[in-house]
Scaffold this active site. Structure first.
Site, mmCIF file in Angstrom:
data_model
loop_
_atom_site.group_PDB
_atom_site.id
_atom_site.type_symbol
_atom_site.label_atom_id
_atom_site.label_comp_id
_atom_site.label_asym_id
_atom_site.label_seq_id
_atom_site.Cartn_x
_atom_site.Cartn_y
_atom_site.Cartn_z
ATOM 1 N N ARG A 207 108.816 7.029 -93.175
ATOM 2 C CA ARG A 207 109.176 7.012 -91.770
ATOM 3 C C ARG A 207 110.419 6.133 -91.620
ATOM 4 O O ARG A 207 110.676 5.249 -92.434
ATOM 5 C CB ARG A 207 108.052 6.443 -90.912
ATOM 6 C CG ARG A 207 106.745 7.223 -90.964
ATOM 7 C CD ARG A 207 105.694 6.554 -90.090
ATOM 8 N NE ARG A 207 104.443 7.302 -90.033
ATOM 9 C CZ ARG A 207 103.400 7.094 -90.829
ATOM 10 N NH1 ARG A 207 103.458 6.133 -91.745
ATOM 11 N NH2 ARG A 207 102.308 7.822 -90.712
ATOM 12 N N LYS B 68 101.923 2.999 -90.039
ATOM 13 C CA LYS B 68 101.294 2.867 -88.725
ATOM 14 C C LYS B 68 99.972 2.128 -88.842
ATOM 15 O O LYS B 68 99.263 2.259 -89.835
ATOM 16 C CB LYS B 68 101.062 4.258 -88.118
ATOM 17 C CG LYS B 68 102.337 4.958 -87.668
ATOM 18 C CD LYS B 68 102.018 6.262 -86.966
ATOM 19 C CE LYS B 68 103.271 6.914 -86.422
ATOM 20 N NZ LYS B 68 102.969 8.196 -85.732
ATOM 21 N N TYR C 206 101.913 19.093 -89.880
ATOM 22 C CA TYR C 206 103.215 18.526 -90.166
ATOM 23 C C TYR C 206 103.935 19.276 -91.275
ATOM 24 O O TYR C 206 105.159 19.334 -91.320
ATOM 25 C CB TYR C 206 103.021 17.058 -90.574
ATOM 26 C CG TYR C 206 104.274 16.266 -90.752
ATOM 27 C CD1 TYR C 206 104.852 16.130 -92.008
ATOM 28 C CD2 TYR C 206 104.886 15.646 -89.676
ATOM 29 C CE1 TYR C 206 105.995 15.394 -92.182
ATOM 30 C CE2 TYR C 206 106.030 14.908 -89.846
ATOM 31 C CZ TYR C 206 106.583 14.780 -91.098
ATOM 32 O OH TYR C 206 107.733 14.053 -91.262
ATOM 33 N N ARG D 104 112.025 13.349 -93.906
ATOM 34 C CA ARG D 104 110.606 13.108 -94.189
ATOM 35 C C ARG D 104 109.851 14.442 -94.228
ATOM 36 O O ARG D 104 109.027 14.672 -95.121
ATOM 37 C CB ARG D 104 110.024 12.180 -93.129
ATOM 38 C CG ARG D 104 108.501 11.966 -93.207
ATOM 39 C CD ARG D 104 108.111 10.865 -92.228
ATOM 40 N NE ARG D 104 106.708 10.899 -91.863
ATOM 41 C CZ ARG D 104 105.723 10.309 -92.545
ATOM 42 N NH1 ARG D 104 105.997 9.685 -93.668
ATOM 43 N NH2 ARG D 104 104.467 10.369 -92.117
#
Length: 303
Positions: free
Chosen positions: A152, A176, A279, A247
């Protein structure tokens, strides 16, 4: 803000402090919650709400309807309702509310378009930066690490020198929810990191940040976005280059080559496999070949 609004937002400040201190969420996440709660407080203050205990499902639906009329997209409205729901859940857990009036409010469904990835040939074209000036070397190292590890943007800019293990070709990042993970980044990324670290001292860095600006400060996310976009143009890439696209390209290429969804999940730092499934995407030809090789009914007619 009125006295009623101050009273409402004071409770929000307590919640934000909880997210910052106890949950240890990222500053960006807390900022998003704060922005949403600010708008929510302003709406309910205008509706003459003076205490959260007065909130009803009717008022919440009224806020949602007003947000839609104001042009708020379904995804943004879902974020607003989610922020409110989480905030009210916290109040219930603290004994400040008996029940959460937002529990029965349906969240609008928004389609999640797949992020576009950059094909392998274009990635190689982008990464063929072969200049020896310090900023070009730094940018090539950032691009190689971003694509090599699927990081990220926040993870990239927060890498410190002690987080690198160049001999084994690994880097430690903080993802995260303050979750650490160790990632392989590849031989080429290591080579360019070594070149950059030899030049890094020219900028008189203020701390242990690996990637620094010309002023010697930790490079900002905005600066990285700007530099990546510029290199996309200079290298003749036909699509806009930004960190998230790198990414996603990493994830797509890894999944297309390996088919190992769980491994890609670990590399990306996703808590839930369903996030990785949305994703990343496999091209249909690859899916069809997997189906033909694995499904009993597909194999039945083969010699």
């Amino acid at each position: 803000m009125t006295a009623e609004g101050d009273a409402l937002f004071q409770r929000c400040e307590e919640y934000l402090r909880y997210l910052r201190v106890e949950r240890q969420l990222s500053p960006l996440t807390i900022s998003n919650y704060q922005r949403q709660l600010q708008v929510i407080c302003e709406f309910f203050t205008a509706a003459s709400l003076s205490a959260w205990s007065q909130l009803t499902p009717v008022l919440i639906r009224s806020m949602a309807a007003a947000s839609r009329r104001a042009g708020l997209k379904a995804s943004s409205l879902a974020l607003r309702l989610s922020s409110l729901r989480s905030f009210l859940d916290w109040q219930v857990s603290q004994g400040l509310l008996v029940a959460n009036p937002a529990k029965g409010i349906a969240t609008p469904r928004a389609g999640r378009p797949l992020p576009k990835n950059i094909d392998v040939d274009s990635i190689n074209q982008l990464l063929s930066i072969d200049l020896n000036d310090p900023l070009s070397v730094r940018d090539r190292a950032m691009l190689e690490v971003m694509y090599g590890g699927g990081l990220r943007l926040s993870e990239l800019v927060n890498i410190d020198c002690q987080h690198l293990e160049l001999e084994s070709g690994e880097v430690w990042v903080m993802g995260k929810g303050s979750k650490e993970r160790r990632l392989p980044i590849g031989k080429t990324a290591v080579e360019w990191l070594v070149r950059w670290l030899e030049m890094r001292e020219l900028f008189l860095p203020e701390d242990n940040a690996v990637f620094v600006s010309q002023q010697g400060k930790r490079i900002s996310t905005r600066n990285v976005q700007k530099r990546f976009a510029q290199w996309g143009v200079l290298q003749g890439i036909t699509t806009h280059v930004h960190p998230h696209k790198l990414r996603h390209s990493f994830a797509t290429h890894m999944l297309e080559s390996s088919g190992d969804l769980r491994a890609v999940q670990e590399l990306l730092g996703h808590a839930n496999l369903s996030t990785t499934q949305i994703y990343t995407h496999l091209d249909f030809q690859h899916l069809a070949s997997v189906y033909d090789a694995a499904h009993p009914r597909a194999k039945r007619g083969k010699t």
